[in-house]
Design an enzyme around this catalytic site. Structure first.
Site, PDB file in Angstrom:
ATOM      1  N   ASN A 110       0.672  -1.090   0.080  1.00 47.00           N
ATOM      2  CA  ASN A 110      -0.047   0.022  -0.046  1.00 47.00           C
ATOM      3  C   ASN A 110       0.975   1.276   0.063  1.00 47.00           C
ATOM      4  OD1 ASN A 110      -0.322   1.778   2.538  1.00 47.00           O
ATOM      5  ND2 ASN A 110       0.100   0.016   3.467  1.00 47.00           N
ATOM      6  N   SER A 172       5.643   4.989   8.967  1.00 52.20           N
ATOM      7  CA  SER A 172       4.918   4.796   7.398  1.00 52.20           C
ATOM      8  C   SER A 172       5.955   5.111   6.326  1.00 52.20           C
ATOM      9  CB  SER A 172       3.507   5.578   7.413  1.00 52.20           C
ATOM     10  OG  SER A 172       3.087   5.503   6.161  1.00 52.20           O
ATOM     11  N   ASN A 174       5.138   6.018   3.383  1.00 50.93           N
ATOM     12  CA  ASN A 174       4.006   6.481   2.338  1.00 50.93           C
ATOM     13  C   ASN A 174       4.064   7.988   2.692  1.00 50.93           C
ATOM     14  OD1 ASN A 174       3.970   3.940   1.106  1.00 50.93           O
ATOM     15  ND2 ASN A 174       2.227   3.510   2.620  1.00 50.93           N
ATOM     16  N   THR A 175       4.518   8.747   3.436  1.00 53.36           N
ATOM     17  CA  THR A 175       4.473  10.120   3.808  1.00 53.36           C
ATOM     18  C   THR A 175       6.000  10.574   3.693  1.00 53.36           C
ATOM     19  OG1 THR A 175       2.678  10.158   4.998  1.00 53.36           O
ATOM     20  CG2 THR A 175       3.997  12.043   5.324  1.00 53.36           C
ATOM     21  N   LYS A 210       5.221   3.151  17.259  1.00 57.38           N
ATOM     22  CA  LYS A 210       5.542   2.099  16.235  1.00 57.38           C
ATOM     23  C   LYS A 210       6.749   2.247  15.054  1.00 57.38           C
ATOM     24  CE  LYS A 210       2.524  -0.442  12.889  1.00 57.38           C
ATOM     25  NZ  LYS A 210       1.125  -0.492  12.618  1.00 57.38           N
ATOM     26  N   ASN A 239       6.146  -1.809  11.402  1.00 60.36           N
ATOM     27  CA  ASN A 239       5.132  -1.440  10.059  1.00 60.36           C
ATOM     28  C   ASN A 239       5.518  -2.162   9.125  1.00 60.36           C
ATOM     29  OD1 ASN A 239       3.430  -0.075   8.792  1.00 60.36           O
ATOM     30  ND2 ASN A 239       3.697   1.598   9.873  1.00 60.36           N
TER      31      ASN A 239
END
Length: 352
Positions: A110, A172, A174-175, A210, A239
């Site tokens: 994702n 994450s 994705n940022t 996390k 993650n």
């Protein structure tokens, strides 16, 4: 997997993955899924940071991003659930398509980019929902934020009165540059701002951190030291990964974070290294590639007090929550453990 799960998955897999995700949330909200309730076995009862868990198997953040299905998810068998990530302002996230099934690898990629409806709307739902298990919120930062550390504090300040724990998500991929917050100086500043916001709450909540699996041993040690110094309540490891080693599916080359079965070994090794680095002085929550009771058991034996899953639901359905919890109880009984706590870290050396 139940017969109902097989039918549901066959139908959902005929749709684009993100559409299927949305349809599954709608099914939960509509009451179309079974509600067995949390799996309760004396051997599985767990406590962490003052919270009581009927079993140590939780739902990871990312599935119910906007806290729309808290009540049915809390009745699905899990011992706890985590919603979000939430950011101060609503944001659309990255362009579509941004979710990909890697069926041959039993994995998912994702690149959502913290798409969510914003902390105010999410908090409205948190305050109105009934959860039958501890419910936490994953904290995030807006992509265009000038002060991402302040974003995390803002989200906690607004949602804090309506959650049981909060997760500081610096992992994450994705940022852009979000993972830079795992660096020693940036993380120290971030933890300080979030703790100040937590202290300002009428009832402060347990704080979890996390982290990513793509860390060096030195970075793992820095995170362990900072987390201990800051007095956080747990570390969630890990993650998604940027690693693509060994994948065979069509979408293996897509950008984003990889989750599911291929992440199991890497995330479990990071978990065991963290357990060593922290010398058992902070609870760990194992996530990454959990697709069955044996996987959950391995995470616990590597050092986890609790475990989480998400991607396995794509291939096994919602009944996986009960299957993993019940199966874990049976494995503990087989090996002569009277309580799950006795197994924590018993096989850590295997993963180092």
């Amino acid at each position: 997997m139940t017969f109902l799960d097989r039918i549901a998955l066959f139908s959902l897999h005929r749709f684009d993955p993100e559409v299927a995700h949305g349809l599954s949330i709608k099914a939960l909200k509509s009451g179309l899924t079974p509600k067995p309730g949390p799996v309760r076995r004396p051997r599985l009862e767990t406590q962490l940071a003052g919270l009581k868990f009927a079993n140590p198997v939780g739902l990871a953040a990312g599935y119910d991003k906007n806290a729309e299905a808290i009540t049915p998810l809390s009745q699905a068998g899990f011992g706890f659930i985590e919603v979000g990530a939430a950011t101060p302002k609503p944001q659309d996230g990255n362009p579509k398509p941004r979710l990909f099934r890697l069926t041959k690898d039993r994995a998912v990629i994702n690149r959502f980019g913290f798409n969510n409806q914003g902390v105010n709307k999410i908090t409205d739902r948190l305050s109105a929902a009934t959860s039958y298990v501890p419910c936490g919120l994953n904290l995030g930062a807006n992509k265009d934020s000038k002060d991402r550390a302040q974003d995390y504090a803002t989200v906690l300040g607004i949602a804090g009165p309506h959650i049981d724990f909060a997760t500081i998500n610096v992992s994450s991929p994705n940022t852009e540059k979000l993972r830079d917050l795992q660096g020693k100086a940036a993380l120290e500043d971030l933890l300080g701002q979030v703790q100040d916001a937590n202290d300002a709450l009428e009832k402060p909540v347990p704080l979890f951190l996390k982290i990513a699996p793509d860390l060096t041993e030195a970075e793992i040690q820095d995170i362990a030291d900072l987390t201990l110094d800051a007095g956080l309540d747990a570390i969630i490891a890990t993650n998604t990964t940027l690693d693509r080693t060994g994948l065979t599916s069509h979408h293996a080359g897509q950008a984003g974070g990889l989750s599911g079965r291929p992440l199991f070994e890497k995330s479990t090794r990071v978990l065991a290294k963290l357990a060593t680095a922290t010398e058992g002085n902070i609870p760990l929550i194992g996530v990454g590639g959990v697709a069955g009771a044996q996987d959950a058991y391995e995470k616990i034996k590597a050092g986890a007090t609790l475990v989480q899953l998400y991607s396995a639901m794509v291939y096994q359905g919602l009944s996986i929550a009960c299957d993993v919890a019940v199966g874990l109880d049976e494995l503990l009984h087989r090996d002569g453990y009277d309580h799950v706590g006795e197994a924590i870290g018993c096989d850590m050396e295997t993963w180092l």
